[in-house]
Design a protein around this motif. Structure first.
Motif, PDB file in Angstrom:
ATOM      1  N   PRO A  49      33.358  29.815  50.189  1.00  0.00           N
ATOM      2  CA  PRO A  49      33.581  29.457  48.912  1.00  0.00           C
ATOM      3  C   PRO A  49      32.316  29.370  47.879  1.00  0.00           C
ATOM      4  O   PRO A  49      32.339  29.383  46.762  1.00  0.00           O
ATOM      5  CB  PRO A  49      33.818  27.987  49.105  1.00  0.00           C
ATOM      6  CG  PRO A  49      33.232  27.648  50.484  1.00  0.00           C
ATOM      7  CD  PRO A  49      33.616  28.832  51.228  1.00  0.00           C
ATOM      8  N   LEU A  50      31.333  29.658  48.665  1.00  0.00           N
ATOM      9  CA  LEU A  50      29.783  30.009  48.041  1.00  0.00           C
ATOM     10  C   LEU A  50      29.547  31.398  47.910  1.00  0.00           C
ATOM     11  O   LEU A  50      28.426  31.651  47.020  1.00  0.00           O
ATOM     12  CB  LEU A  50      28.620  29.171  48.603  1.00  0.00           C
ATOM     13  CG  LEU A  50      28.812  27.675  48.941  1.00  0.00           C
ATOM     14  CD1 LEU A  50      27.711  27.266  49.403  1.00  0.00           C
ATOM     15  CD2 LEU A  50      28.995  26.906  47.538  1.00  0.00           C
ATOM     16  N   ALA A  51      30.332  32.250  48.198  1.00  0.00           N
ATOM     17  CA  ALA A  51      29.834  33.866  48.336  1.00  0.00           C
ATOM     18  C   ALA A  51      30.096  34.207  46.931  1.00  0.00           C
ATOM     19  O   ALA A  51      31.329  34.216  46.452  1.00  0.00           O
ATOM     20  CB  ALA A  51      30.500  34.737  49.283  1.00  0.00           C
ATOM     21  N   GLN A  52      29.314  34.863  46.108  1.00  0.00           N
ATOM     22  CA  GLN A  52      29.345  35.630  44.884  1.00  0.00           C
ATOM     23  C   GLN A  52      29.449  37.134  45.037  1.00  0.00           C
ATOM     24  O   GLN A  52      29.069  37.766  45.845  1.00  0.00           O
ATOM     25  CB  GLN A  52      28.011  35.110  44.066  1.00  0.00           C
ATOM     26  CG  GLN A  52      28.030  33.802  44.020  1.00  0.00           C
ATOM     27  CD  GLN A  52      26.614  33.355  43.352  1.00  0.00           C
ATOM     28  OE1 GLN A  52      25.912  34.267  42.521  1.00  0.00           O
ATOM     29  NE2 GLN A  52      26.104  32.376  43.211  1.00  0.00           N
ATOM     30  N   SER A  53      30.270  37.712  43.878  1.00  0.00           N
ATOM     31  CA  SER A  53      30.300  38.917  43.839  1.00  0.00           C
ATOM     32  C   SER A  53      30.366  39.370  42.307  1.00  0.00           C
ATOM     33  O   SER A  53      31.431  39.062  41.536  1.00  0.00           O
ATOM     34  CB  SER A  53      31.639  39.323  44.557  1.00  0.00           C
ATOM     35  OG  SER A  53      31.783  40.754  44.221  1.00  0.00           O
ATOM     36  N   LEU A  54      29.238  39.733  41.778  1.00  0.00           N
ATOM     37  CA  LEU A  54      29.278  40.264  40.479  1.00  0.00           C
ATOM     38  C   LEU A  54      30.182  41.409  39.955  1.00  0.00           C
ATOM     39  O   LEU A  54      30.679  41.428  38.747  1.00  0.00           O
ATOM     40  CB  LEU A  54      27.867  40.387  40.019  1.00  0.00           C
ATOM     41  CG  LEU A  54      27.050  39.431  40.031  1.00  0.00           C
ATOM     42  CD1 LEU A  54      25.516  39.853  39.589  1.00  0.00           C
ATOM     43  CD2 LEU A  54      27.296  38.078  39.488  1.00  0.00           C
ATOM     44  N   ARG A  55      30.780  41.951  40.936  1.00  0.00           N
ATOM     45  CA  ARG A  55      31.839  43.081  40.671  1.00  0.00           C
ATOM     46  C   ARG A  55      33.227  42.524  40.678  1.00  0.00           C
ATOM     47  O   ARG A  55      33.998  43.052  39.858  1.00  0.00           O
ATOM     48  CB  ARG A  55      31.657  44.095  41.803  1.00  0.00           C
ATOM     49  CG  ARG A  55      30.600  44.870  41.946  1.00  0.00           C
ATOM     50  CD  ARG A  55      30.458  45.858  43.006  1.00  0.00           C
ATOM     51  NE  ARG A  55      30.800  45.204  44.543  1.00  0.00           N
ATOM     52  CZ  ARG A  55      31.044  45.884  45.263  1.00  0.00           C
ATOM     53  NH1 ARG A  55      31.078  47.006  45.533  1.00  0.00           N
ATOM     54  NH2 ARG A  55      31.243  45.196  46.704  1.00  0.00           N
ATOM     55  N   ASP A  56      33.466  41.251  40.806  1.00  0.00           N
ATOM     56  CA  ASP A  56      34.839  40.866  40.928  1.00  0.00           C
ATOM     57  C   ASP A  56      34.914  39.584  39.853  1.00  0.00           C
ATOM     58  O   ASP A  56      35.454  38.600  40.251  1.00  0.00           O
ATOM     59  CB  ASP A  56      35.130  40.183  42.334  1.00  0.00           C
ATOM     60  CG  ASP A  56      35.275  41.534  43.156  1.00  0.00           C
ATOM     61  OD1 ASP A  56      35.830  42.360  42.906  1.00  0.00           O
ATOM     62  OD2 ASP A  56      34.945  41.090  44.492  1.00  0.00           O
ATOM     63  N   VAL A  57      33.941  39.524  39.006  1.00  0.00           N
ATOM     64  CA  VAL A  57      33.896  38.353  37.861  1.00  0.00           C
ATOM     65  C   VAL A  57      35.170  38.138  37.243  1.00  0.00           C
ATOM     66  O   VAL A  57      35.694  39.164  36.554  1.00  0.00           O
ATOM     67  CB  VAL A  57      32.624  38.608  37.015  1.00  0.00           C
ATOM     68  CG1 VAL A  57      32.548  37.400  36.056  1.00  0.00           C
ATOM     69  CG2 VAL A  57      31.408  38.518  37.964  1.00  0.00           C
ATOM     70  N   ARG A  58      35.652  37.076  37.119  1.00  0.00           N
ATOM     71  CA  ARG A  58      36.823  36.462  36.311  1.00  0.00           C
ATOM     72  C   ARG A  58      37.979  37.673  36.740  1.00  0.00           C
ATOM     73  O   ARG A  58      38.600  37.770  35.560  1.00  0.00           O
ATOM     74  CB  ARG A  58      36.537  36.485  34.803  1.00  0.00           C
ATOM     75  CG  ARG A  58      35.381  35.255  34.691  1.00  0.00           C
ATOM     76  CD  ARG A  58      35.486  35.137  32.945  1.00  0.00           C
ATOM     77  NE  ARG A  58      34.930  36.104  32.143  1.00  0.00           N
ATOM     78  CZ  ARG A  58      33.615  36.694  32.107  1.00  0.00           C
ATOM     79  NH1 ARG A  58      32.459  36.075  32.872  1.00  0.00           N
ATOM     80  NH2 ARG A  58      33.514  37.780  31.520  1.00  0.00           N
TER      81      ARG A  58
END
Length: 639
Positions: A49-58
């Motif tokens: 739940p905390l893992a971020q991925s700027l390629r998959d935003v919104r």
């Protein structure tokens, strides 16, 4: 489905009835799926739940992210699953805090009443006057945004309203006759509360829990929406709604799953509460006996008369009542309703207590067991049972007498049985109150008692609404016999039954009395019942005993005008085509008792002397007593 089948189906617990309701099933399943999914989040969540991925935003819903991603590319489904742990935990904390306070205080206030009730209600007034929102925000500020403490405070502050709800339910339950029947059987107060009072809260409790849980979920997510509770990036349902609201112009989809899970959970809780409420109410919808009554033998034309005692001897009496005065109202300003009653019952004797409604018969009977209610008390007099003085005994000591020494059956057997439990369970409870019984011994004792009252042991598996009125009266007698009492008080035991069943009950009581040697005080207004079962009649009028004599002598030569008037008004002696003689007027209320003879205003033999001073009980010979100064004139008129 037949009436019997329908009533049996409804006699089951709340869960089976809820499962018969489509909305209840759907809402329950939805709620269960949400709760289980949240609990199993570490196992089923597709991503951290905390893992971020700027390629998959919104991103919207896809195979990789079933509910899409947020502004930092985090998986929305995973965050909802983990965020639900905090939200649902807050709901559970608030509900538990409310229950821990509201249930005990509501039950104690409703059951005990008096000063305890007043104190609890003052506490409730204080809780309801406290501004909940301000206190909750203050708690969050003081305890460093601790959502645990905040939700506990929500439960504590909300408990006041629920105390009132539970109190009102208990107030009604404690007046039920099956509560009095349990006391008569010798069951102690804590066991009555746990076994008979608390089960009646079950339906109301479940409804209130579901509705309060729905409201609490709104409070918890609202606080998280305002940035209280775990700080970002920790997921919470309210925090996710706040984030979605800030992006509604850019990504409106994000508000659908985040707000939708809150809406669906709240709706499921509310619908489940409605289903539980309806299921609880339906429990008594088809109450009433559908069982067929078996044909009973007609009453025999002639029966051997019961032996009549030769005289009254206080020394050998099983029960000796002297100068009993019972009042209701504030202490010191009571309204006396039973005034100076003297009564004796010998071992094995059957005594009939006769009189119109309002004469004080039932109050006299209840006073023997200390069951007058909160505002009733024995003002004066003595009640000695088997040599022991009962007046002034503590409740603990009286419980030792109830059931084991003196037992009682009421005129309304159906309402004296707890509808929540099977017949066998209630008989076993009464039996276990007087002796230690294991499960098998209790079952054997129940079968023995049912056979003693001429019922098949299979009746033990039925609920009260599945049996007829005559069977219910037999069950009530079985409960009364569970403690092997020496004296049985039967308060109008055949009033609510048809003639055939009346004969069966009288036969049963006669057989039990002859087999066990138990004494009986039979309260009745039916001279036929008195003649059929009793050896002596005690006639009461306006709170006083006006005549006491053997039954045969009472019928042949009454020694009080009121007794004569009652006998002449007996509908069994009505002559076809002629009007039934009646007694003009009514029994005077306790506040209007005259100074002299209380029957004078309705008496054909009264003179001025009858109205001038109280009339004492006098011995008129042959072991007979009468409260009349015109006995000679009455004797001549009867002759």
């Amino acid at each position: 489905m037949t009436a019997i089948g329908r009533s049996r189906a409804l006699s089951t617990g709340i869960l089976p009835r809820v499962l018969r309701k489509p909305l209840g099933v759907v809402s329950g399943v939805v709620l269960l799926v949400i709760v289980l999914a949240v609990i199993a989040a570490p196992l089923i969540a597709p991503a951290d739940p905390l893992a971020q991925s700027l390629r998959d935003v919104r991103q919207g819903p896809s195979a990789a992210h079933l509910l899409g991603t947020d502004s930092l590319g985090r998986d929305v489904l995973s965050r909802l699953l983990y965020g639900g742990q905090e939200s649902l935990a807050g709901v559970v904390e608030a509900v538990l805090a409310m229950l821990v306070i509201a249930v005990p205080l509501g039950v104690v206030a409703g059951y005990l009443g008096g000063i305890v009730d007043r104190i609890v209600l003052r506490v409730v007034d204080v809780l309801l006057s406290i501004p909940g929102t301000i206190i909750t925000l203050a708690v969050l500020a003081i305890f460093n945004n601790s959502m645990l403490v905040a939700m506990i405070s929500v439960g504590v502050l909300a408990s006041g309203a629920f105390i009132r709800v539970f109190r009102s339910v208990v107030l009604g339950v404690r007046q039920e006759l099956y509560i009095g029947a349990a006391r008569v059987s010798g069951v102690d107060e804590p066991r009555i509360v746990l076994r008979h009072v608390l089960p009646q809260l079950r339906g109301v409790l479940l409804v209130q829990i579901t509705l309060f849980a729905a409201a609490t979920l709104g409070i918890q997510t609202g606080l998280a929406f305002l940035a209280f509770g775990p700080p970002p990036p920790a997921p919470t349902w309210g925090g996710m709604v706040a984030e979605a609201a800030s992006l509604i112009q850019i990504d409106p989809w994000l508000l659908v799953p985040t707000g939708g899970i809150i809406a669906v959970t709240t709706l499921a809780l509310c619908l489940l509460g409605d289903a539980v409420r309806d299921a609880n109410q339906e429990r008594f919808t088809f109450a009433g006996s559908a069982a067929r009554r078996s044909p009973a033998a007609a009453r025999a034309v002639e029966r051997p008369a019961a032996p009549e005692p030769s005289g009254r001897s206080a020394a050998g009496a099983l029960l000796a009542v002297r100068g009993l005065r019972v009042g209701f109202g504030e202490r010191g300003a009571e309204t006396v309703v039973v005034d100076g009653v003297d009564l004796e019952v010998e071992p094995g004797e059957v005594v009939g207590l006769v009189g119109e409604s309002g004469s004080g018969k039932t109050v006299t009977a209840l006073s023997l067991l200390g069951l007058l209610g909160a505002n009733g008390r024995i003002v004066d007099g003595s009640i000695r049972f088997d040599g022991q003085e009962l007046v002034g005994l503590s409740n603990a000591k009286l419980r030792e007498v109830r059931g084991a020494g003196i037992a009682m059956i009421s005129q309304e057997p159906m309402v004296s049985l707890d509808p929540s439990f099977r017949v066998g369970s209630q008989i076993a409870e009464a039996a276990s109150a007087h002796r230690r019984l294991g499960r098998r011994s209790a079952r054997e004792r129940v079968d023995e008692l049912l056979r003693a009252v001429r019922l098949d042991p299979s009746v033990a598996r039925k609920y009260p609404h599945e049996i007829s009125g005559g069977m219910a009266q037999r069950v009530a007698i079985a409960i009364a016999l569970a403690g092997e009492p020496r004296l049985l008080i039967a308060d109008e035991p055949t009033t609510a039954l048809d003639v055939t069943v009346q004969a069966e009950i009288l036969d049963l009581l006669r057989g039990i009395q002859q087999r066990t040697g138990m004494a009986i005080v039979l309260v009745s207004h039916d001279w036929g019942v008195i003649a059929d079962l009793c050896s002596r009649a005690v006639v009461m009028y306006a709170g006083q005993v006006v005549e006491s004599a053997p039954v045969r002598a009472t019928f042949a030569e009454p020694r009080h005008p009121y007794t004569l008037a009652l006998l002449r008004s007996n509908p069994h002696d009505a002559v076809p085509g002629e009007p039934l003689p009646t007694i003009g007027g009514v029994v005077p209320s306790p506040a209007q008792w005259p100074v002299g003879c209380r029957f004078a205003a309705r008496c054909a033999f009264a003179t001025d002397a009858c109205r001038q001073a109280p009339i004492p009980m006098v011995d008129v010979g042959d072991g007979r007593m009468s409260r009349c100064i015109r006995v000679d004139a009455l004797r001549e008129a009867v002759a």
